[in-house]
Motif scaffolding. Structure first.
Motif, PDB file in Angstrom:
ATOM      1  N   GLN A   1       8.070   3.647   6.100  1.00 20.91           N
ATOM      2  CA  GLN A   1       7.865   2.304   5.576  1.00 20.91           C
ATOM      3  C   GLN A   1       7.550   1.381   6.743  1.00 20.91           C
ATOM      4  O   GLN A   1       8.327   1.291   7.700  1.00 20.91           O
ATOM      5  CB  GLN A   1       9.074   1.778   4.804  1.00 20.91           C
ATOM      6  N   PHE A   2       6.393   0.722   6.668  1.00 18.44           N
ATOM      7  CA  PHE A   2       5.990  -0.260   7.676  1.00 18.44           C
ATOM      8  C   PHE A   2       5.864  -1.639   7.009  1.00 18.44           C
ATOM      9  O   PHE A   2       5.603  -1.749   5.810  1.00 18.44           O
ATOM     10  CB  PHE A   2       4.614   0.085   8.259  1.00 18.44           C
ATOM     11  N   ARG A   3       6.018  -2.667   7.825  1.00 12.92           N
ATOM     12  CA  ARG A   3       5.760  -4.050   7.391  1.00 12.92           C
ATOM     13  C   ARG A   3       4.721  -4.656   8.317  1.00 12.92           C
ATOM     14  O   ARG A   3       4.822  -4.528   9.544  1.00 12.92           O
ATOM     15  CB  ARG A   3       7.033  -4.884   7.413  1.00 12.92           C
ATOM     16  N   LEU A   4       3.709  -5.312   7.738  1.00 14.89           N
ATOM     17  CA  LEU A   4       2.683  -5.954   8.542  1.00 14.89           C
ATOM     18  C   LEU A   4       3.193  -7.307   9.022  1.00 14.89           C
ATOM     19  O   LEU A   4       3.647  -8.133   8.213  1.00 14.89           O
ATOM     20  CB  LEU A   4       1.406  -6.141   7.722  1.00 14.89           C
ATOM     21  N   THR A   5       3.135  -7.528  10.320  1.00 10.86           N
ATOM     22  CA  THR A   5       3.628  -8.780  10.876  1.00 10.86           C
ATOM     23  C   THR A   5       2.817  -9.958  10.368  1.00 10.86           C
ATOM     24  O   THR A   5       1.632  -9.829  10.023  1.00 10.86           O
ATOM     25  CB  THR A   5       3.572  -8.753  12.409  1.00 10.86           C
ATOM     26  N   ASP A   6       3.450 -11.123  10.339  1.00 12.16           N
ATOM     27  CA  ASP A   6       2.743 -12.350   9.957  1.00 12.16           C
ATOM     28  C   ASP A   6       1.749 -12.720  11.054  1.00 12.16           C
ATOM     29  O   ASP A   6       2.086 -12.702  12.248  1.00 12.16           O
ATOM     30  CB  ASP A   6       3.745 -13.488   9.767  1.00 12.16           C
ATOM     31  N   HIS A   7       0.553 -13.043  10.652  1.00 12.70           N
ATOM     32  CA  HIS A   7      -0.468 -13.406  11.652  1.00 12.70           C
ATOM     33  C   HIS A   7      -0.222 -14.826  12.157  1.00 12.70           C
ATOM     34  O   HIS A   7       0.228 -15.673  11.422  1.00 12.70           O
ATOM     35  CB  HIS A   7      -1.871 -13.340  11.029  1.00 12.70           C
TER      36      HIS A   7
ATOM     37  N   HIS B   1       3.847  -4.473   2.807  1.00 16.08           N
ATOM     38  CA  HIS B   1       4.492  -3.214   3.159  1.00 16.08           C
ATOM     39  C   HIS B   1       3.537  -2.041   2.954  1.00 16.08           C
ATOM     40  O   HIS B   1       2.736  -2.020   2.014  1.00 16.08           O
ATOM     41  CB  HIS B   1       5.751  -2.999   2.316  1.00 16.08           C
ATOM     42  N   LEU B   2       3.678  -1.071   3.837  1.00 14.98           N
ATOM     43  CA  LEU B   2       2.955   0.198   3.751  1.00 14.98           C
ATOM     44  C   LEU B   2       3.980   1.318   3.658  1.00 14.98           C
ATOM     45  O   LEU B   2       4.872   1.420   4.507  1.00 14.98           O
ATOM     46  CB  LEU B   2       2.076   0.388   4.993  1.00 14.98           C
ATOM     47  N   VAL B   3       3.850   2.147   2.624  1.00 13.88           N
ATOM     48  CA  VAL B   3       4.755   3.278   2.407  1.00 13.88           C
ATOM     49  C   VAL B   3       3.915   4.558   2.365  1.00 13.88           C
ATOM     50  O   VAL B   3       3.003   4.680   1.541  1.00 13.88           O
ATOM     51  CB  VAL B   3       5.566   3.107   1.110  1.00 13.88           C
ATOM     52  N   ILE B   4       4.218   5.457   3.268  1.00 12.96           N
ATOM     53  CA  ILE B   4       3.453   6.702   3.415  1.00 12.96           C
ATOM     54  C   ILE B   4       4.397   7.887   3.276  1.00 12.96           C
ATOM     55  O   ILE B   4       5.497   7.885   3.838  1.00 12.96           O
ATOM     56  CB  ILE B   4       2.786   6.777   4.809  1.00 12.96           C
ATOM     57  N   ALA B   5       3.969   8.899   2.549  1.00 16.60           N
ATOM     58  CA  ALA B   5       4.677  10.184   2.516  1.00 16.60           C
ATOM     59  C   ALA B   5       3.672  11.287   2.804  1.00 16.60           C
ATOM     60  O   ALA B   5       2.568  11.278   2.241  1.00 16.60           O
ATOM     61  CB  ALA B   5       5.345  10.421   1.164  1.00 16.60           C
ATOM     62  N   ASP B   6       4.043  12.191   3.688  1.00 17.82           N
ATOM     63  CA  ASP B   6       3.141  13.297   3.999  1.00 17.82           C
ATOM     64  C   ASP B   6       3.924  14.550   4.352  1.00 17.82           C
ATOM     65  O   ASP B   6       5.118  14.491   4.645  1.00 17.82           O
ATOM     66  CB  ASP B   6       2.201  12.933   5.150  1.00 17.82           C
ATOM     67  N   ILE B   7       3.221  15.670   4.329  1.00 19.21           N
ATOM     68  CA  ILE B   7       3.836  16.919   4.734  1.00 19.21           C
ATOM     69  C   ILE B   7       4.192  16.826   6.211  1.00 19.21           C
ATOM     70  O   ILE B   7       3.379  16.396   7.038  1.00 19.21           O
ATOM     71  CB  ILE B   7       2.885  18.103   4.478  1.00 19.21           C
ATOM     72  N   HIS B   8       5.398  17.195   6.538  1.00 24.12           N
ATOM     73  CA  HIS B   8       5.869  17.094   7.915  1.00 24.12           C
ATOM     74  C   HIS B   8       5.085  18.064   8.803  1.00 24.12           C
ATOM     75  O   HIS B   8       4.720  19.163   8.363  1.00 24.12           O
ATOM     76  CB  HIS B   8       7.365  17.432   7.977  1.00 24.12           C
ATOM     77  N   PRO B   9       4.796  17.667  10.060  1.00 23.65           N
ATOM     78  CA  PRO B   9       4.055  18.598  10.930  1.00 23.65           C
ATOM     79  C   PRO B   9       4.751  19.937  11.119  1.00 23.65           C
ATOM     80  O   PRO B   9       4.088  20.957  11.335  1.00 23.65           O
ATOM     81  CB  PRO B   9       3.938  17.824  12.251  1.00 23.65           C
ATOM     82  N   GLU B  10       6.094  19.973  11.052  1.00 17.33           N
ATOM     83  CA  GLU B  10       6.796  21.253  11.165  1.00 17.33           C
ATOM     84  C   GLU B  10       6.528  22.131   9.941  1.00 17.33           C
ATOM     85  O   GLU B  10       6.470  23.359  10.047  1.00 17.33           O
ATOM     86  CB  GLU B  10       8.295  21.019  11.342  1.00 17.33           C
ATOM     87  N   ALA B  11       6.381  21.514   8.762  1.00 15.91           N
ATOM     88  CA  ALA B  11       6.066  22.288   7.563  1.00 15.91           C
ATOM     89  C   ALA B  11       4.627  22.790   7.599  1.00 15.91           C
ATOM     90  O   ALA B  11       4.335  23.909   7.165  1.00 15.91           O
ATOM     91  CB  ALA B  11       6.308  21.437   6.316  1.00 15.91           C
TER      92      ALA B  11
ATOM     93  N   ILE C   1       4.912  -2.681  11.702  1.00 13.59           N
ATOM     94  CA  ILE C   1       6.209  -2.444  12.323  1.00 13.59           C
ATOM     95  C   ILE C   1       7.021  -1.490  11.451  1.00 13.59           C
ATOM     96  O   ILE C   1       7.202  -1.738  10.252  1.00 13.59           O
ATOM     97  CB  ILE C   1       6.981  -3.770  12.492  1.00 13.59           C
ATOM     98  N   PRO C   2       7.517  -0.384  12.012  1.00 13.70           N
ATOM     99  CA  PRO C   2       8.282   0.562  11.193  1.00 13.70           C
ATOM    100  C   PRO C   2       9.641   0.002  10.791  1.00 13.70           C
ATOM    101  O   PRO C   2      10.376  -0.531  11.619  1.00 13.70           O
ATOM    102  CB  PRO C   2       8.440   1.781  12.111  1.00 13.70           C
ATOM    103  N   LEU C   3       9.953   0.104   9.510  1.00  7.92           N
ATOM    104  CA  LEU C   3      11.259  -0.271   8.978  1.00  7.92           C
ATOM    105  C   LEU C   3      12.111   0.946   8.655  1.00  7.92           C
ATOM    106  O   LEU C   3      13.335   0.900   8.799  1.00  7.92           O
ATOM    107  CB  LEU C   3      11.092  -1.123   7.705  1.00  7.92           C
ATOM    108  N   ARG C   4      11.485   2.023   8.197  1.00  9.03           N
ATOM    109  CA  ARG C   4      12.214   3.249   7.852  1.00  9.03           C
ATOM    110  C   ARG C   4      11.364   4.453   8.231  1.00  9.03           C
ATOM    111  O   ARG C   4      10.139   4.426   8.132  1.00  9.03           O
ATOM    112  CB  ARG C   4      12.486   3.323   6.338  1.00  9.03           C
ATOM    113  N   CYS C   5      12.030   5.509   8.629  1.00  9.50           N
ATOM    114  CA  CYS C   5      11.389   6.806   8.834  1.00  9.50           C
ATOM    115  C   CYS C   5      12.360   7.854   8.333  1.00  9.50           C
ATOM    116  O   CYS C   5      13.479   7.960   8.843  1.00  9.50           O
ATOM    117  CB  CYS C   5      11.045   7.038  10.300  1.00  9.50           C
TER     118      CYS C   5
ATOM    119  N   VAL D   1       0.867  -1.185   0.000  1.00  9.98           N
ATOM    120  CA  VAL D   1       0.000   0.000   0.000  1.00  9.98           C
ATOM    121  C   VAL D   1       0.896   1.225   0.000  1.00  9.98           C
ATOM    122  O   VAL D   1       1.838   1.320   0.805  1.00  9.98           O
ATOM    123  CB  VAL D   1      -0.928   0.038   1.230  1.00  9.98           C
ATOM    124  N   THR D   2       0.621   2.152  -0.899  1.00  9.54           N
ATOM    125  CA  THR D   2       1.283   3.452  -0.872  1.00  9.54           C
ATOM    126  C   THR D   2       0.226   4.528  -0.638  1.00  9.54           C
ATOM    127  O   THR D   2      -0.928   4.385  -1.044  1.00  9.54           O
ATOM    128  CB  THR D   2       2.036   3.758  -2.179  1.00  9.54           C
TER     129      THR D   2
END
Length: 294
Positions: free
Chosen positions: A288-294, A185-195, A234-238, A157-158
């Motif tokens: 980037q998050f990864r969904l754990t195995d159920h 995997h879930l990959v999200i990009a957003d405007i930073h709260p500081e911006a 689970i977060p893999l990258r930030c 998911v992006t």
């Protein structure tokens, strides 16, 4: 309704710069210059043109913005594009959902890498452009909190530049977790709260010509974790990429400029405060998050 006053923005920018000086980032001369500049701003008779601005939802807002959204000059694309490509390139092709797909920018990237792409967006105007841009993908109009996708059905998911439009991250992130297969995997990009704090709210004109800002909410870094971790994401990258603060190419402008270019034209009036307030501040928040195995 948002009450935007040019003097309020300029003093706020000066204040951010002064707060950074207060913790030792800038010297005495910088502080004294900022205080003198604040006094001059308060005495400037031109800084009186306040504007009352509507809060605009995504359907109305992107109807107004869709025709120009992909034109050169959208600096966000230069920030998130390379990082998103870096994150998805190692992933094997599979079923991919581009949530809040807009004009299909991420969908095109995913299709080029062999993914079978489903794009979802609330804006019919943006979807029309996405369908033309990525004819091999499937696109549907839907809300992020009710994705038209079965449980455990996609590998990736992006979601780009969309979650700041939501007052609460949890419903959308719960939907992302629902449709992901274990190990996906879930990959999200957003405007930073500081911006967002510094005025990064997209301007649009409503159907009646009134000034409007797309509904935008500040989500702290921890808000994403609080929404994701209980779901097994689970977060893999930030990453928090920084957009360089442009150096002025001439004398500061003497006017505020038209409302459509606020706050950037306002910030240009006080270049030293702009640099002081914005230097090193992240423009975007990318996960980037990864969904754990159920």
């Amino acid at each position: 309704m948002i009450h935007e006053h040019p003097l309020a923005y300029l003093i706020g920018l000066e204040g951010l710069a002064l707060l950074r000086a207060h913790i030792g980032e800038y010297d005495r001369a910088f502080v004294e210059s900022r205080i003198a500049e604040v006094r001059a701003l308060l005495d400037d008779p031109a800084l009186t043109g306040a504007v009352d601005v509507d809060r605009v939802d995504t359907v109305e807002g992107y109807r107004a913005w869709a025709s120009t959204y992909d034109q050169p000059g959208n600096a966000a694309f230069d920030v998130d594009g390379p990082v998103i490509a870096e994150l998805v390139d190692p992933l094997p092709p599979g079923a991919a959902l581009d949530a809040a797909c807009g004009t299909g920018r991420y969908a095109r990237l995913l299709a080029d890498r062999g993914h079978q792409v489903i794009g979802v967006d609330s804006s019919p105007d943006m979807l029309a452009r996405a369908r033309a841009r990525v004819p091999a993908a499937r696109f549907e109009q839907a809300d992020l909190a009710a994705l038209p996708v079965p449980d455990d059905s996609v590998d990736l998911v992006t979601c780009g530049l969309a979650l700041t439009h939501l007052p609460d991250l949890a419903p959308a992130i719960a939907e992302f977790a629902r449709v992901l297969r274990p190990g996906g995997h879930l990959v999200i990009a957003d405007i930073h709260p500081e911006a967002v704090l510094r005025g990064s709210l997209p301007p649009v004109r409503t159907a009646t010509g009134r000034p409007g800002r797309l509904a935008t909410h500040r989500h702290l870094v921890g808000d994403y974790l609080r929404a994701a971790l209980p779901l097994g994401l689970i977060p893999l990258r930030c990453e928090e990429p920084v957009l360089p603060v442009a150096e002025p190419t001439g004398p500061p402008p003497t006017g505020t400029g038209p409302w459509e270019v606020w706050p950037w034209s306002l910030a240009a009036m006080v270049p030293d405060a702009k640099r002081g307030a914005n230097h090193g501040v992240p423009a975007m928040l990318i996960w980037q998050f990864r969904l754990t195995d159920h």
